[in-house]
Enzyme design. Structure first.
Site, PDB file in Angstrom:
ATOM      1  N   GLU A   1       0.785  -1.227   0.000  1.00 42.52           N
ATOM      2  CA  GLU A   1       0.000   0.000   0.000  1.00 42.52           C
ATOM      3  C   GLU A   1       0.817   1.277   0.000  1.00 42.52           C
ATOM      4  OE1 GLU A   1       0.432  -1.082   4.472  1.00 42.52           O
ATOM      5  OE2 GLU A   1       0.226  -2.142   2.570  1.00 42.52           O
TER       6      GLU A   1
ATOM      7  N   HIS B   1      -8.427  -3.594  -0.625  1.00 43.45           N
ATOM      8  CA  HIS B   1      -7.627  -3.641   0.606  1.00 43.45           C
ATOM      9  C   HIS B   1      -6.506  -2.600   0.592  1.00 43.45           C
ATOM     10  CE1 HIS B   1      -5.756  -5.824   4.064  1.00 43.45           C
ATOM     11  NE2 HIS B   1      -4.645  -5.343   3.541  1.00 43.45           N
ATOM     12  N   GLU B   2      -5.746  -2.575  -0.498  1.00 48.83           N
ATOM     13  CA  GLU B   2      -4.611  -1.645  -0.541  1.00 48.83           C
ATOM     14  C   GLU B   2      -5.090  -0.197  -0.617  1.00 48.83           C
ATOM     15  OE1 GLU B   2      -1.986  -3.036   0.282  1.00 48.83           O
ATOM     16  OE2 GLU B   2      -2.645  -5.072  -0.149  1.00 48.83           O
TER      17      GLU B   2
END
Length: 868
Positions: A269, A302-303
């Site tokens: 990320e 998610h990232e």
């Protein structure tokens, strides 16, 4: 480290604040030849709140020093000390500028940490401690700095130069060019990213709620440009969802994703410049299965969600890793649940948790969601940190309710924006926003192991008494366990399967809070009920209740909770397999399951994806947790015989259903179509297990005419796994067609590694010598060796120990190239203490021989825990 001595443990309670803050960082990367020169300029000031020594210490590994300077003065060798991966500047002032020039060799960096080369492209991976392989820096997550980065390289070879933040300047000189990037947000060095290469780009824009236009760019190799549309769509939907559900807008002018072939994890990320494993960003109907599409969607989300839960608010130290990962996994699970079937998503997540995380919790690798110590932090990127951490967040969400949870997260993001904090800080916000006392709940973060929830009940004189008890077994380093705060969502069914009213308000579901070792709850009811406990899997516990087969069939047929229906089906399958191992006839056991399975098939049109889950027996890996001592061969034979009998008994029912599951028209990665394809493949698998006549020809036809990878790969798997005559030809055609598609070839290797039976050990050994197998490619290694060890117990646990020896030898080779991946894959040996007889003897011998050889610190830590 390769002296076979374990490094000194790092302990959470030994945390000390950083001695110096780094207010700003200016980096200059000059990529030339095989080497890269890194110039760094750090503006430092002493942390007056810390008990700081006169010296200033930086982390730095595999760096060749060209020059060091403090406040413009070049340092002599007497003014610094560089050894053991640390650089100490002797007697520095309270505020100073440190400049360094070092060279690094990214091309020989097979560990894929720091700056390395993947298929000619320079890229980085700095979490957890990779930045120290790039330049000297206090490589810890609680030092947040503002970064300015300039990247220089040959323009013809590396036309794309990327880093964090926004581009602020660029230029050219003598065939080379440079770009300067400025990140306005302070970040820890683990979020630093750099990419230099020749890549194609898919561009789009997103307009935030406040009206800002954000440039979106996803980069991949030129031949993969047509595989980026779904990732872009997933990104835009994620951005909108985060605004609507959490009120979080994106904060930079540009958001970038880069697909990388060689990557140790799924994705990273890094602020504004996410670097992804290609398997988590590329998607196309001809090369990607439904499962692959769903993974891309979830990982992109998610990232992106990490931009707030991880980047803007980050971890004080690596013991708090679940602060960002558990919270963000919960967020991406909820995004997927809102996008697809909430019930199916919940079952899939719980199935993985119960199969993999419960095993971790019950074995030598057990550790708390917030660990107390580690030797190598790379070894703690585990399902306990991620998935159990998400369950701990989910329990808080359910205890507070949606509105108060949103109030708590708003408080968390506003209070700690731009800071590095702890799990306790997160729970503090939950308490403050809700007024609830969560002091006992905090034990979920500090206590390892899966609690066992035992339920007993009694009904007399119109009173139903439900007694719940909790117990957590000792785990390494934690012998004594304290009672946890366990939310138990429940309902009670009457004998016809209808829910009973539980209180004066007419509620048919309630949440019981178990906070003592044992508690009894009373309900006034007109009849003896059937308890349906842990609805929605309200707590990550193992439930023990003596359900009868009739009670489980009732829950499966009538309850409305998707998880509880699936759990009932799994329990029915488990008990049948248990009886077969004890000597029962598989056909008799299959006949006992026939009625509930036929009911599922009859209602399949209501929810095909859910039906596919209900028609699945517990996996061999899940079954392994139910037997002690563990005999993998007995489990394999019992499960296989039961599935074969079911396939034969249900053949007519399945044949009648199959025509209704055909999906026509162009491929769509939508819930309805995915559900029908999933159930179709499950039905075909049952027919294959039952050795249905003519199935090989039908599967070969599906393989040849399939319009998408889900159907083509599904047919290939069944042909190969069941040894059908058309298998060899299909494998050859598949390899010829997809030789240039690395991710698809990973699946080709995996299909062969997953063929049941001890003969597969020799197949895997042969495939390791295949020209397309690369030990330097984590995806290829996981596709072949990871599939073999984690997904094929009947081969890995070969009676003569050959599977263990093959895997241990492969890990020894891998460890010399990539210690991080080798250590993670060594967890396949975690069943060691549970194995029966010769299985345990043979595995221990293989693991011990691996440990006796040269091991990295990463691998040594895992093996030592396995052998203790």
């Amino acid at each position: 480290m390769r002296d076979n001595q374990a490094p000194k443990p790092i302990r959470r309670l030994d945390y000390r604040p950083p001695a110096f803050w780094v207010d700003s960082v200016a980096l200059d990367f000059d990529i030339y030849g095989d080497l890269t020169r890194v110039r760094s300029r750090l503006c430092l000031r002493r942390n007056t709140a810390a008990d700081a020594p006169a010296d200033c210490v930086f982390d730095g590994e595999m760096l060749v020093i060209e020059s060091l300077a403090v406040d413009g003065k070049t340092l002599s060798e007497q003014e610094y000390r560089y050894q053991g991966g640390q650089l100490a500047l002797l007697s520095v002032p309270d505020k100073f500028v440190f400049e360094s020039v070092v060279t690094i060799d990214p091309r020989s960096n097979t560990a894929l940490e720091g700056l390395y080369v993947s298929k000619g492209m320079y890229c980085t991976q700095c979490e957890a401690e990779g930045f120290r392989r790039i330049t000297f820096f206090p490589d810890r997550p609680d030092v947040l700095s503002r970064f300015t980065t300039t990247v220089r390289a040959d323009k013809s070879r590396y036309p794309l130069l990327l880093s964090n933040g926004n581009p602020v300047a660029e230029g050219e000189e003598d065939g080379r060019h440079w770009v300067t990037w400025e990140d306005p947000f302070a970040k820890p060095c683990y979020l630093f990213a750099l990419v230099a290469g020749d890549l194609a780009c898919l561009e789009d824009t997103f307009t935030t709620t406040s009206g800002r236009s954000v440039k979106l760019r996803i980069y991949a190799e030129h031949h993969d440009l047509d595989k980026l549309d779904f990732a872009m769509d997933s990104l835009k939907r994620s951005m909108l969802w985060d605004e609507q559900v959490y009120g979080r807008e994106y904060d930079l002018d540009i958001y970038m994703i880069v697909a990388v072939s060689h990557f140790n994890m799924g994705a990273m990320e890094n602020k504004g410049l996410n670097i992804f494993n290609t398997s988590c960003v590329l998607a196309h109907p001809d090369t990607t299965t439904d499962q692959g599409y769903q993974r891309v969607e979830a990982v992109v989300a998610h990232e992106y969600f990490h931009n707030w839960s991880g980047n803007r608010v980050t971890c004080r130290d690596w013991f708090q890793l679940s602060l960002k990962e558990g919270f963000t996994v919960f967020r991406d699970q909820e995004f997927s649940a809102d996008t697809h079937s909430r019930a199916v998503k919940r079952v899939e997540d719980v199935d993985m948790l119960r199969t993999i995380q419960f095993a971790e919790d019950g074995g030598p690798m057990a550790h708390p969601v917030r660990p107390d110590e580690y030797q190598k932090i790379d070894n703690f990127y585990t399902v306990t940190i991620y998935e159990k951490g998400a369950e701990v967040v989910r329990m808080q969400y359910n205890l507070l309710g949606p509105e108060l949870f949103r109030k708590a997260t708003d408080l968390y993001f506003s209070r700690f924006d731009g800071q590095a904090v702890t799990c306790d800080d997160f729970v503090d916000c939950m308490e403050e926003a809700s007024g609830q006392d969560l002091s006992q709940f905090r034990r979920w973060y500090s206590q390892a192991g899966t609690p066992r929830l035992t339920a007993t009940d009694q009904y007399s004189n119109g009173i139903y008494r439900l007694t719940l008890s909790q117990q957590t077994a000792p785990t390494p380093g934690q012998a004594d366990k304290q009672p946890l705060m366990v939310p138990v969502s429940m309902a009670l069914l009457d004998q016809s399967g209808q829910p009973l009213v539980l209180d004066a308000d007419g509620a048919t579901e309630t949440v019981l809070i178990l906070s003592d070792a044992t508690q009894t709850f009373e309900f006034t009811l007109p009849e003896q009920p059937v308890p349906v406990l842990l609805r929605g899997f309200s707590a990550p516990v193992e439930l023990r209740y003596p359900y009868s087969a009739d009670q489980l069939a009732l829950i499966l047929a009538h309850d409305t909770d998707g998880y509880c229906r699936w759990d009932a089906a799994q329990r029915l399958g488990l008990e049948a397999i248990r009886r077969i191992i004890a000597g029962s006839d598989p056909l008799v056991e299959a006949e006992q399951l026939l009625s509930p399975w036929r009911q599922v098939l009859a209602r399949a049109a209501e929810d095909p994806a859910g039906a596919a889950l209900l028609l699945g027996l517990p996996s061999e890996r899940a079954l392994a947790e139910q037997f002690l001592p563990l005999d993998p061969r007995a489990i394999h034979l019992a499960r296989t015989s039961l599935e074969r009998a079911l396939g034969r008994l249900l053949q007519a029912d399945i044949e009648a259903l199959l025509p209704t599951l055909v999906v026509s028209g162009p491929y769509r990665a939508e819930a309805a179509d995915i559900g029908r394809r999933t159930l179709m493949q499950r039905c075909l698998a049952l027919l294959a297990s039952g050795e249905a006549a003519g199935l090989g020809s039908r599967l070969a036809q599906q393989f040849g005419s399939a319009s998408n990878m889900t159907e083509r790969l599904g047919a290939l798997r069944l042909l190969v796994w069941h040894g059908l005559p058309q298998a060899d030809q299909a494998l050859k055609e598949f390899a010829a067609r997809y030789a240039g598609e690395a991710l698809v070839m990973d699946q080709w290797f995996a299909v062969q590694a997953l063929v049941p039976g001890e003969q597969t050990v020799a197949v895997v050994e042969r495939l390791m010598g295949h020209s397309a197998f690369e030990m330097t490619s984590p995806n290829r290694v996981r596709g072949l060796l990871g599939s073999f060890a984690n997904g094929n117990p009947s081969a890995f646990h070969a009676a003569d120990g050959s599977g263990y020896r093959l895997y241990a030898d492969a890990l020894a080779r891998l460890d010399r190239l990539n210690p991080q991946v080798a250590a993670r894959m060594a967890n396949a040996f975690a069943t060691l203490p549970r194995l029966a007889g010769d299985f345990q003897v043979n595995m221990r011998l293989a693991v011990q021989q691996l440990r006796d050889g040269e091991c990295s610190a990463n691998l040594a830590e895992v093996l030592d825990r396995l052998l203790q």
